[in-house]
Design an enzyme around this catalytic site. Structure first.
Site, PDB file in Angstrom:
ATOM      1  N   THR A  70       8.324  -0.401   2.782  1.00  0.00           N
ATOM      2  CA  THR A  70       8.681   0.969   2.401  1.00  0.00           C
ATOM      3  C   THR A  70       9.916   0.976   1.520  1.00  0.00           C
ATOM      4  O   THR A  70      10.000   1.744   0.552  1.00  0.00           O
ATOM      5  CB  THR A  70       8.934   1.831   3.658  1.00  0.00           C
ATOM      6  OG1 THR A  70       7.717   1.974   4.358  1.00  0.00           O
ATOM      7  CG2 THR A  70       9.453   3.213   3.296  1.00  0.00           C
ATOM      8  N   PHE A 125       0.840  -1.210   0.000  1.00  0.00           N
ATOM      9  CA  PHE A 125       0.000   0.000   0.000  1.00  0.00           C
ATOM     10  C   PHE A 125       0.871   1.256   0.000  1.00  0.00           C
ATOM     11  O   PHE A 125       0.409   2.341  -0.365  1.00  0.00           O
ATOM     12  CB  PHE A 125      -0.977  -0.004   1.185  1.00  0.00           C
ATOM     13  CG  PHE A 125      -0.463   0.590   2.463  1.00  0.00           C
ATOM     14  CD1 PHE A 125      -0.479   1.963   2.672  1.00  0.00           C
ATOM     15  CD2 PHE A 125       0.046  -0.217   3.465  1.00  0.00           C
ATOM     16  CE1 PHE A 125       0.008   2.515   3.840  1.00  0.00           C
ATOM     17  CE2 PHE A 125       0.534   0.324   4.638  1.00  0.00           C
ATOM     18  CZ  PHE A 125       0.523   1.695   4.829  1.00  0.00           C
ATOM     19  N   LYS A 126       2.131   1.093   0.375  1.00  0.00           N
ATOM     20  CA  LYS A 126       3.075   2.217   0.367  1.00  0.00           C
ATOM     21  C   LYS A 126       3.171   2.871  -1.015  1.00  0.00           C
ATOM     22  O   LYS A 126       3.534   4.040  -1.123  1.00  0.00           O
ATOM     23  CB  LYS A 126       4.479   1.739   0.762  1.00  0.00           C
ATOM     24  CG  LYS A 126       4.574   0.887   2.008  1.00  0.00           C
ATOM     25  CD  LYS A 126       4.464   1.721   3.256  1.00  0.00           C
ATOM     26  CE  LYS A 126       4.951   1.033   4.522  1.00  0.00           C
ATOM     27  NZ  LYS A 126       4.198  -0.169   4.944  1.00  0.00           N
ATOM     28  N   ASP A 127       2.877   2.111  -2.081  1.00  0.00           N
ATOM     29  CA  ASP A 127       2.931   2.679  -3.428  1.00  0.00           C
ATOM     30  C   ASP A 127       2.007   3.890  -3.574  1.00  0.00           C
ATOM     31  O   ASP A 127       2.294   4.795  -4.360  1.00  0.00           O
ATOM     32  CB  ASP A 127       2.517   1.630  -4.476  1.00  0.00           C
ATOM     33  CG  ASP A 127       3.579   0.557  -4.696  1.00  0.00           C
ATOM     34  OD1 ASP A 127       4.779   0.868  -4.567  1.00  0.00           O
ATOM     35  OD2 ASP A 127       3.193  -0.584  -5.006  1.00  0.00           O
ATOM     36  N   LEU A 152       4.292   6.492  -2.279  1.00  0.00           N
ATOM     37  CA  LEU A 152       5.667   6.552  -2.786  1.00  0.00           C
ATOM     38  C   LEU A 152       5.761   6.649  -4.304  1.00  0.00           C
ATOM     39  O   LEU A 152       6.828   6.932  -4.836  1.00  0.00           O
ATOM     40  CB  LEU A 152       6.473   5.373  -2.243  1.00  0.00           C
ATOM     41  CG  LEU A 152       6.843   5.586  -0.759  1.00  0.00           C
ATOM     42  CD1 LEU A 152       7.315   4.290  -0.114  1.00  0.00           C
ATOM     43  CD2 LEU A 152       7.902   6.668  -0.606  1.00  0.00           C
TER      44      LEU A 152
END
Ligand SMILES: *Cc1c(COP(=O)(O)O)cnc(C)c1O
Length: 384
Positions: A145, A110-112, A115
């Site tokens: 991350t 989900f960091k995408d 990021l």
């Protein structure tokens, strides 16, 4: 929109907060007030695409960016990069329960969501606030991350990225994802220790004046791609706004009607973005803070005592194996009525004694909206 530090008063614009990452006093940048959407704004956003919703949210916070800069950033980040026509689709899993699918990005984390966008925000911010210096991004990762940041920043002009991960604390797939990253500006480094050691080490480098001076002499400046950077949080506010708009659009909620969110939590970034969305008018009633066996946040929400003097467990959810939850500092700042002195004291207690206790009225406020819970690896496996 202006920003201050959680530990002492300062004044920064959005560009400076994002370019710098961490405030000079070691605190985190927080907005001094929150922009709000009206019922009419939400009605309008309901008809919009994800990219348009992102533009609407970002333009309220990043007031020293031009509309064109914001449009370029969100369009580039979310067009052709996700494997679904909408980056964050909302699916019903059972009557009344929905899942916000945040795994459609290039690294499946989900960091995408943040990021893929952060490199555009950071390079634009650096152009304004760091007079074109090369930005050296230091990242501490518990697994997800690192790869998502490497993917976002690989070969981005004007940036270099160094990722530190716990040698024995990430999954085999995460390690493979990171160590096979290509790009001229990327470095990946295994450390002995856990995520907390990596994050503390990175924060120490950020506050090291001699190191900063050496970098400045080389035309460079440090920044962060961890959720201590406000530029990581603002893209995450968007998907809570977007989820609410989808619920309205499908008639699942009437305007003003509330809902609860349950968020798997490590560094408290994702759940804090939900809190910020609620401050903007999204009617979130309860925040369910979900932990694994490293249940320091569950204990904190139930007792008001944050105590890291406990065993650290390596679990099947490594991205949540965290005992120093950085973004809780921002939550404390708001719970204490924007009082940096109170937060500075708690953070000093945490550093010196490994624990702190919040005031009774703060615990009461916390418990009005937060519910903490955790489960072990066996329960996770059974649920999956
Ligand atoms: C990062 C991550 C978390 C924790 O998110 P925070 O913003 O650090 O609270 C939980 N689950 C997964 C899969 C993650 O990648």
């Amino acid at each position: 929109m202006r920003f201050t530090s959680t530990r002492s008063r300062c004044d920064a614009g959005a560009s400076q907060a994002i370019a710098q990452g961490l405030a000079d006093d070691g605190g985190l940048f927080v907005p001094t007030d929150f922009p709000a959407f009206t019922a009419e704004d939400f009605a309008k956003l309901t008809e919009c695409s994800y990219v348009e919703r992102a533009e609407a949210v970002l333009s309220r916070y990043l007031t020293d960016f031009t509309a064109e800069e914001i449009r370029h950033a969100v369009t580039s980040a979310y067009t052709g990069t996700f494997d679904h026509e909408e980056p964050a689709p909302l699916k019903e899993v059972s009557p009344g329960t929905h899942m916000l699918e945040l795994w459609h990005g290039p690294t499946c984390a989900f960091k995408d969501m943040a990021l893929q966008l952060l490199p555009y925000l950071l390079t634009t911010a650096a152009g304004k606030a760091a007079s074109g210096k090369t930005i050296v991004i230091l990242v501490a990762t518990s697994g997800d991350t690192g790869k998502a940041a490497l993917d976002g920043f690989a070969n981005v002009p004007g940036t270099r990225i160094v990722v530190f991960y716990p040698r024995d604390g990430v999954s085999a797939m995460q390690k493979r994802q990171m160590t096979t990253q290509t790009g001229d500006n990327v470095t990946v480094c295994a450390i002995e220790g856990n995520f907390d050691n990596a994050q503390t080490g990175v924060k120490m480098i950020f506050s090291d004046e001699a190191m900063k001076a050496e970098l400045a002499a080389a035309g460079m400046e440090f920044s962060s791609a961890n959720s201590i950077n406000f530029g990581r949080l603002v893209p995450q506010i968007v998907y809570y706004v977007s989820a609410y708009c989808d619920l309205l659009k499908e008639g699942r909620l009437q305007p003003g009607e509330g809902f609860h969110v349950a968020v798997p939590t490590g560094n408290f970034g994702n759940i804090l973005a939900a809190v910020y969305a609620s401050k903007m008018g999204v009617p979130i009633r309860k925040f369910l803070c979900a932990s694994n066996r490293n249940c320091i946040l569950t204990d904190f929400i139930r007792t008001g005592v944050y105590d890291r003097n406990r065993e650290f467990y390596t679990t099947t959810s490594p991205s949540m194996d965290i005992l120093i939850s950085s973004n809780l500092e921002r939550m404390l700042y708001h719970l204490y009525g924007n009082d940096p002195a109170a937060v500075a004291q708690l953070m000093a207690d945490l550093k010196e004694q490994g624990k702190y206790t919040v005031a009774p009225e703060v615990l009461q406020k916390l418990q009005e909206t937060f519910v903490g819970g955790w489960c072990d690896d066996a329960a996770v496996e059974e649920t999956i």
